[in-house]
Design a protein around this motif. Structure first.
Motif, PDB file in Angstrom:
ATOM      1  N   TYR A 138       0.889  -1.245  -0.120  1.00  0.00           N
ATOM      2  CA  TYR A 138      -0.064  -0.018  -0.098  1.00  0.00           C
ATOM      3  C   TYR A 138       0.954   1.078   0.046  1.00  0.00           C
ATOM      4  CZ  TYR A 138      -3.144   3.633   1.688  1.00  0.00           C
ATOM      5  OH  TYR A 138      -4.107   4.753   1.985  1.00  0.00           O
ATOM      6  N   GLU A 139       0.508   2.081  -0.966  1.00  0.00           N
ATOM      7  CA  GLU A 139       1.452   3.478  -1.163  1.00  0.00           C
ATOM      8  C   GLU A 139       0.422   4.597  -0.374  1.00  0.00           C
ATOM      9  OE1 GLU A 139       3.333   6.177  -4.494  1.00  0.00           O
ATOM     10  OE2 GLU A 139       3.563   3.932  -4.692  1.00  0.00           O
ATOM     11  N   THR A 140       1.098   5.282   0.412  1.00  0.00           N
ATOM     12  CA  THR A 140       0.214   6.473   0.891  1.00  0.00           C
ATOM     13  C   THR A 140       0.410   7.487  -0.160  1.00  0.00           C
ATOM     14  OG1 THR A 140       2.396   7.424   2.033  1.00  0.00           O
ATOM     15  CG2 THR A 140       1.279   5.748   3.265  1.00  0.00           C
ATOM     16  N   PHE A 141      -0.329   8.724   0.250  1.00  0.00           N
ATOM     17  CA  PHE A 141      -0.070   9.847  -0.503  1.00  0.00           C
ATOM     18  C   PHE A 141       1.457  10.691  -0.580  1.00  0.00           C
ATOM     19  CE2 PHE A 141      -4.642   9.283  -0.903  1.00  0.00           C
ATOM     20  CZ  PHE A 141      -5.044   9.728  -2.109  1.00  0.00           C
ATOM     21  N   THR A 142       2.148  10.470   0.424  1.00  0.00           N
ATOM     22  CA  THR A 142       3.263  10.891   0.659  1.00  0.00           C
ATOM     23  C   THR A 142       4.475   9.826  -0.127  1.00  0.00           C
ATOM     24  OG1 THR A 142       3.621  10.197   2.860  1.00  0.00           O
ATOM     25  CG2 THR A 142       2.829  12.407   2.330  1.00  0.00           C
ATOM     26  N   GLY A 143       4.104   8.513  -0.695  1.00  0.00           N
ATOM     27  CA  GLY A 143       4.828   7.702  -1.038  1.00  0.00           C
ATOM     28  C   GLY A 143       5.376   6.743  -0.158  1.00  0.00           C
ATOM     29  N   GLU A 144       5.011   6.831   0.963  1.00  0.00           N
ATOM     30  CA  GLU A 144       5.706   5.694   2.132  1.00  0.00           C
ATOM     31  C   GLU A 144       4.729   4.477   1.592  1.00  0.00           C
ATOM     32  OE1 GLU A 144       5.105   7.083   6.043  1.00  0.00           O
ATOM     33  OE2 GLU A 144       5.905   8.893   5.478  1.00  0.00           O
ATOM     34  N   LEU A 145       5.600   3.321   1.851  1.00  0.00           N
ATOM     35  CA  LEU A 145       4.923   2.005   1.546  1.00  0.00           C
ATOM     36  C   LEU A 145       4.588   1.231   2.858  1.00  0.00           C
ATOM     37  CD1 LEU A 145       7.228   0.655  -1.244  1.00  0.00           C
ATOM     38  CD2 LEU A 145       5.072   1.816  -1.403  1.00  0.00           C
ATOM     39  N   GLU A 146       3.258   0.799   2.952  1.00  0.00           N
ATOM     40  CA  GLU A 146       2.961   0.091   4.133  1.00  0.00           C
ATOM     41  C   GLU A 146       2.485  -1.443   3.618  1.00  0.00           C
ATOM     42  OE1 GLU A 146       0.791   4.011   6.269  1.00  0.00           O
ATOM     43  OE2 GLU A 146      -0.262   2.171   5.572  1.00  0.00           O
ATOM     44  N   THR A 168     -13.313   1.267   3.675  1.00  0.00           N
ATOM     45  CA  THR A 168     -13.660   2.554   3.190  1.00  0.00           C
ATOM     46  C   THR A 168     -12.900   3.598   4.060  1.00  0.00           C
ATOM     47  OG1 THR A 168     -15.630   2.571   4.438  1.00  0.00           O
ATOM     48  CG2 THR A 168     -15.700   1.795   2.332  1.00  0.00           C
ATOM     49  N   ASN A 169     -11.806   3.170   4.585  1.00  0.00           N
ATOM     50  CA  ASN A 169     -11.104   4.224   5.561  1.00  0.00           C
ATOM     51  C   ASN A 169     -10.233   5.100   4.966  1.00  0.00           C
ATOM     52  OD1 ASN A 169      -8.261   4.176   7.584  1.00  0.00           O
ATOM     53  ND2 ASN A 169     -10.164   5.414   7.963  1.00  0.00           N
ATOM     54  N   ARG A 170      -9.168   4.768   4.073  1.00  0.00           N
ATOM     55  CA  ARG A 170      -8.128   5.325   3.518  1.00  0.00           C
ATOM     56  C   ARG A 170      -7.880   4.647   2.116  1.00  0.00           C
ATOM     57  NH1 ARG A 170      -2.153   5.900   5.317  1.00  0.00           N
ATOM     58  NH2 ARG A 170      -2.785   3.982   6.231  1.00  0.00           N
ATOM     59  N   GLN A 171      -7.809   5.723   1.047  1.00  0.00           N
ATOM     60  CA  GLN A 171      -7.446   5.206  -0.516  1.00  0.00           C
ATOM     61  C   GLN A 171      -6.008   5.469  -0.335  1.00  0.00           C
ATOM     62  OE1 GLN A 171     -10.994   6.738  -2.834  1.00  0.00           O
ATOM     63  NE2 GLN A 171      -9.405   6.142  -4.047  1.00  0.00           N
ATOM     64  N   SER A 172      -5.413   4.721  -1.617  1.00  0.00           N
ATOM     65  CA  SER A 172      -3.959   4.813  -1.832  1.00  0.00           C
ATOM     66  C   SER A 172      -3.648   5.976  -2.631  1.00  0.00           C
ATOM     67  CB  SER A 172      -3.496   3.531  -2.377  1.00  0.00           C
ATOM     68  OG  SER A 172      -1.962   3.609  -2.932  1.00  0.00           O
ATOM     69  N   GLY A 173      -2.183   6.523  -2.365  1.00  0.00           N
ATOM     70  CA  GLY A 173      -1.967   7.653  -3.136  1.00  0.00           C
ATOM     71  C   GLY A 173      -1.707   7.324  -4.745  1.00  0.00           C
ATOM     72  N   TYR A 174      -1.255   5.601  -4.676  1.00  0.00           N
ATOM     73  CA  TYR A 174      -0.819   5.224  -6.041  1.00  0.00           C
ATOM     74  C   TYR A 174      -2.013   5.226  -7.187  1.00  0.00           C
ATOM     75  CZ  TYR A 174       0.808   1.723  -9.246  1.00  0.00           C
ATOM     76  OH  TYR A 174       1.301   1.096 -10.586  1.00  0.00           O
ATOM     77  N   SER A 175      -3.123   4.992  -6.710  1.00  0.00           N
ATOM     78  CA  SER A 175      -4.081   4.842  -7.829  1.00  0.00           C
ATOM     79  C   SER A 175      -5.051   6.385  -7.644  1.00  0.00           C
ATOM     80  CB  SER A 175      -4.884   3.776  -7.520  1.00  0.00           C
ATOM     81  OG  SER A 175      -5.415   3.565  -6.162  1.00  0.00           O
ATOM     82  N   ALA A 176      -4.591   7.311  -7.020  1.00  0.00           N
ATOM     83  CA  ALA A 176      -5.415   8.582  -6.788  1.00  0.00           C
ATOM     84  C   ALA A 176      -5.607   9.341  -8.300  1.00  0.00           C
ATOM     85  CB  ALA A 176      -5.000   9.379  -5.804  1.00  0.00           C
ATOM     86  N   VAL A 177      -6.683   9.811  -8.579  1.00  0.00           N
ATOM     87  CA  VAL A 177      -6.859  10.448  -9.720  1.00  0.00           C
ATOM     88  C   VAL A 177      -5.926  11.944  -9.830  1.00  0.00           C
ATOM     89  CG1 VAL A 177      -8.509  12.052 -10.980  1.00  0.00           C
ATOM     90  CG2 VAL A 177      -9.334   9.782 -10.173  1.00  0.00           C
TER      91      VAL A 177
END
Length: 222
Positions: A138-146, A168-177
């Motif tokens: 999982y990639e966060t919106f700041t680019g960190e991997l979890e 439905t808590n938190r989407q990934s920055g990787y696939s954000a529009v």
């Protein structure tokens, strides 16, 4: 470009009340005007919040019960719709990111229903809501991997990439529009007693707004 989407049997079994609607969009661009639609949706949310805080909404209460059933503290990990409503109630506005995200966030405020928005180009194969194995990234919106915890409900594709954590808590920055997004996939989910009816109204309102803002976009509902 269609997205193949489904739920794992365990999710369907544990949450038989779940109702879902999806939309596929193409010809998306960042220059669309969405201000009028956003204002209309926000007026609805403001009226609801004037009568009750978001925690009293049946839509939010249903998601809180679901999060508790998943072993999560509902006031620590909130569904996306509750988080948006809470911020809107406190600040009176939401930050602008991309017109499609802004529009969907406003619709989510009005209906108190979480709406996930994914860049189709970033999804590999089938997108499934399922328990994590513990091997996903999982990639966060700041680019960190979890790495999601084993058993945690996630949106995952065939590359073992988690596109959302805690359902439905938190989407990934990787696939954000982003500004270069051309095609998007939307998922709206609800668990409250009138979920089916409310999702139909939500999709009708959202499709009408999308048609005004992106008149050349092809919309496929599911």
């Amino acid at each position: 470009m269609p997205v193949f989407f489904h739920y794992a049997d365990r999710v369907r079994r544990d949450f038989p009340e779940l109702a879902t609607r999806t939309l596929c969009l193409d010809a998306i661009h960042p220059g669309a005007e969405v201000s009028q639609a956003i204002a209309r949706f926000q007026d609805v949310a403001s009226a609801r919040l004037a009568a009750s805080a978001e925690g009293g909404f049946p839509e939010i209460q249903a998601w809180r019960r679901a999060f508790a059933k998943m072993g999560l503290k509902p006031t620590q990990h909130r569904c996306a719709a509750e988080a948006l409503l809470r911020r809107f109630r406190k600040e009176g506005a939401l930050p602008r990111r991309h017109p499609l995200i802004d529009l969907c966030n406003a619709a989510s405020l009005a209906y108190a229903i979480p709406i996930a928005v994914f860049d189709v180009a970033r999804i590999q194969g089938v997108l499934e809501v399922r328990p994590a194995s513990g091997r996903e990234t999982y990639e966060t919106f700041t680019g960190e991997l979890e790495s999601p915890e084993p058993g945690e409900i996630i949106f995952a594709d065939e590359d073992n990439r988690a596109h959302a954590r805690r359902w439905t808590n938190r989407q990934s920055g990787y696939s954000a529009v982003r500004d270069d997004t051309v095609a998007a996939f939307l998922v709206a989910e609800a668990l409250h007693p009138s979920a089916e009816e409310d999702l139909c109204r939500l999709l009708a309102d959202l499709e009408a707004a999308l048609g005004v803002s992106w008149p050349r976009s092809a919309v496929g509902a599911g």
